[in-house]
Design a protein around this motif. Structure first.
Motif: not given
Length: 98
Positions: A91-92, A94-95, A97-98
């Motif tokens: 997720h981190h 891809a974005n 942040w988590y």
């Protein structure tokens, strides 16, 4: 307003072990991305704090400087939201942040 910074006891590896985290590599990676494993870290723009950069600061119930408590809380947060540290890293990635 975050609590005053306190002296740190132990190391990141100690806190990961005491939290019973088996995926040490991904846990260490995420912790390093978030705070460099500084249990006194405070983001000046967002107010996020601690090893996990919890937002709002203090939602874990851990005081600044208490790395063992912060990592244990982070484990609970990561497993509750993502299911694993590997998924939190994905997720981190891809974005940002988590």
């Amino acid at each position: 307003q975050p609590a005053p910074r306190v002296a740190v006891s132990g190391t990141c590896a100690d806190w990961i072990a005491s939290a019973g985290i088996s995926d040490v590599a991904n846990a260490q990676d995420l912790i390093n991305r978030e705070s460099g494993c500084n249990p006194n870290a405070v983001n000046p723009s967002s107010g996020a704090c601690g090893v996990a950069q919890e937002l709002p600061c203090g939602k874990s119930g851990c005081s600044l400087g208490n790395g063992a408590c912060q990592v244990a809380w982070m484990k609970s947060y990561v497993f509750g939201r993502y299911g694993s540290f590997a998924a939190a890293i994905a997720h981190h990635n891809a974005n940002g942040w988590y």
